[in-house]
Design a protein around this motif. Sequence first.
Motif, PDB file in Angstrom:
ATOM      1  N   VAL A  55      12.751   9.433  21.005  1.00 60.08           N
ATOM      2  CA  VAL A  55      13.434  10.392  21.867  1.00 60.08           C
ATOM      3  C   VAL A  55      14.704  10.868  21.167  1.00 60.08           C
ATOM      4  O   VAL A  55      15.484  10.060  20.657  1.00 60.08           O
ATOM      5  CB  VAL A  55      13.782   9.760  23.230  1.00 60.08           C
ATOM      6  N   ARG A  56      14.900  12.183  21.158  1.00 61.13           N
ATOM      7  CA  ARG A  56      16.111  12.759  20.558  1.00 61.13           C
ATOM      8  C   ARG A  56      16.435  14.079  21.251  1.00 61.13           C
ATOM      9  O   ARG A  56      15.557  14.938  21.412  1.00 61.13           O
ATOM     10  CB  ARG A  56      15.952  12.989  19.059  1.00 61.13           C
ATOM     11  N   PHE A  57      17.714  14.244  21.618  1.00 55.16           N
ATOM     12  CA  PHE A  57      18.221  15.479  22.215  1.00 55.16           C
ATOM     13  C   PHE A  57      19.486  15.880  21.464  1.00 55.16           C
ATOM     14  O   PHE A  57      20.301  15.019  21.107  1.00 55.16           O
ATOM     15  CB  PHE A  57      18.558  15.279  23.695  1.00 55.16           C
ATOM     16  N   THR A  93      14.662  -1.309  29.741  1.00 56.14           N
ATOM     17  CA  THR A  93      15.039  -1.899  28.463  1.00 56.14           C
ATOM     18  C   THR A  93      15.006  -0.801  27.417  1.00 56.14           C
ATOM     19  O   THR A  93      14.019  -0.060  27.323  1.00 56.14           O
ATOM     20  CB  THR A  93      14.086  -3.043  28.053  1.00 56.14           C
ATOM     21  N   ALA A  94      16.089  -0.686  26.642  1.00 56.42           N
ATOM     22  CA  ALA A  94      16.194   0.386  25.646  1.00 56.42           C
ATOM     23  C   ALA A  94      16.625  -0.204  24.315  1.00 56.42           C
ATOM     24  O   ALA A  94      17.589  -0.976  24.258  1.00 56.42           O
ATOM     25  CB  ALA A  94      17.195   1.447  26.096  1.00 56.42           C
ATOM     26  N   ASP A  95      15.904   0.160  23.255  1.00 55.25           N
ATOM     27  CA  ASP A  95      16.230  -0.248  21.885  1.00 55.25           C
ATOM     28  C   ASP A  95      16.630   0.987  21.085  1.00 55.25           C
ATOM     29  O   ASP A  95      16.030   2.060  21.222  1.00 55.25           O
ATOM     30  CB  ASP A  95      15.034  -0.919  21.214  1.00 55.25           C
ATOM     31  N   GLY A  96      17.635   0.796  20.207  1.00 52.54           N
ATOM     32  CA  GLY A  96      18.086   1.907  19.370  1.00 52.54           C
ATOM     33  C   GLY A  96      18.714   3.036  20.155  1.00 52.54           C
ATOM     34  O   GLY A  96      18.630   4.206  19.760  1.00 52.54           O
ATOM     35  N   LEU A  97      19.358   2.693  21.277  1.00 47.96           N
ATOM     36  CA  LEU A  97      19.968   3.703  22.139  1.00 47.96           C
ATOM     37  C   LEU A  97      21.346   4.074  21.596  1.00 47.96           C
ATOM     38  O   LEU A  97      22.166   3.197  21.313  1.00 47.96           O
ATOM     39  CB  LEU A  97      20.093   3.154  23.554  1.00 47.96           C
ATOM     40  N   GLN A 113      15.005   4.714  20.161  1.00 49.81           N
ATOM     41  CA  GLN A 113      13.735   4.331  19.537  1.00 49.81           C
ATOM     42  C   GLN A 113      12.665   4.102  20.602  1.00 49.81           C
ATOM     43  O   GLN A 113      11.599   4.708  20.553  1.00 49.81           O
ATOM     44  CB  GLN A 113      13.933   3.084  18.689  1.00 49.81           C
ATOM     45  N   THR A 114      12.931   3.227  21.560  1.00 50.39           N
ATOM     46  CA  THR A 114      11.989   2.978  22.656  1.00 50.39           C
ATOM     47  C   THR A 114      12.768   2.794  23.950  1.00 50.39           C
ATOM     48  O   THR A 114      13.863   2.223  23.960  1.00 50.39           O
ATOM     49  CB  THR A 114      11.138   1.718  22.408  1.00 50.39           C
TER      50      THR A 114
END
Length: 417
Positions: A177-179, A137-141, A163-164
């Motif tokens: 998380v940011r790349f 589950t991914a939020d703010g992807l 975000q998560t």
Amino acid sequence: MRYALVLLLLLLSPAPARASDIGGFTLSAHAAPVSVLLHTDLIPVPAEPQGEVHLSYTQTELGAGPIGRSVASSLWPGAAVGTGLPQLLGFAYPVQANAAHPGGPADQSQPGMRAAAGAAKAESYAGAKQEVPFLLTADGLSSSSVSTVSASEARSTAVTSAQTISLLAGVVVMSGVRFESVAVSDGSKGSGTSTFSVAEFTVLGQKFPVKAPDAPPDGLLKALEPLGITLTWPTAATKLEATSATSSSRGLTLTVDVLALRTKLGLGGILDGIVAPLLPKELAPLLNPLRKMVVIVGDTEAVANASVSAPLTPPDAPAPVVPPPPLADASPPPGLGTPPVAGVTPPSKSVTPVASARTRPRSLLDFPGVPALLVLAGLGVAAAGAFGMKSFGTFLLGGAPCPSGHPTGVPDLRVSP
């Protein structure tokens, strides 16, 4: 009047040439916030992995021509299926937005996906909440890929963020998380940067803040080991070669041994000891659909390569004159010779320099491309023809004298009889 003259001179004066103008270029960028690779025995595919999916995937390509292409997909199954499906089944993969230049469409949008492509810019964006039951589950992807070219530089940028991200129903949670990868080329050299950041990990409710970006937090690997999960920390690098630059960040990789994980969670005995005997023998493999699952968080790459446009040669510029090679036995003419070398006897034979054909005076009979004899023959034929026509007219109109003594020739019609 004075200002008008100044304005006229400015308009007539040539613009200064820019040595850094971009000529040819090749740009590409792709970004995937989360990629899931599945290893299973249920799919008879002779390759590893047997299945792959990239969430919120974006890709751009831009090249001289110009040619541009953009792809955005909230659920991208890989290039083999995403681009090869029309050749196999006759219809395109539906979960994507495509744009192309010059063929079109110039832009296309779907829920959570957008792509655009032009002569100087190609960009794509994908972002939406993603959920795979019991797995992820991914939020703010979100991710974005942009390739642009201007008069002075060519640039590609790939960015992913989340975000998560929750794995295996909350067993492992990552946040912040940011790349990002950037590659630039100005035609003379390449440059670029690649960075990544992860704020915090949570394993079975225990938090592990990330204090240093180049290493995992203390105790994180030991907390994941009993669950059958191995962690590979991300890497970021930029490779420069002549005028090209390649910046990439290989994301955080979690390899999950599914069989070991279900044993640690106490599910192995329930599935194999209670559920399996109740199922037909043919359906028993469905209890173990996956052997291994690999989750890659953050994957970006940007490539830029450009060359400076060559200056145009004026059409009236004279071609360079290449001097003829010197003769083997020729010696320099008197007055222009080289000083004698000790022990070497200069040759007694001298060669008279040949006058250049360009300095020879031209004659009146020199017609470029036409022999002089042919010109003279044409003039003679024209003169003979004119004389013949004149004699024939005299014969017709009374060139011989009249026996009676009357005047011959054409009478003057302007005088009345």
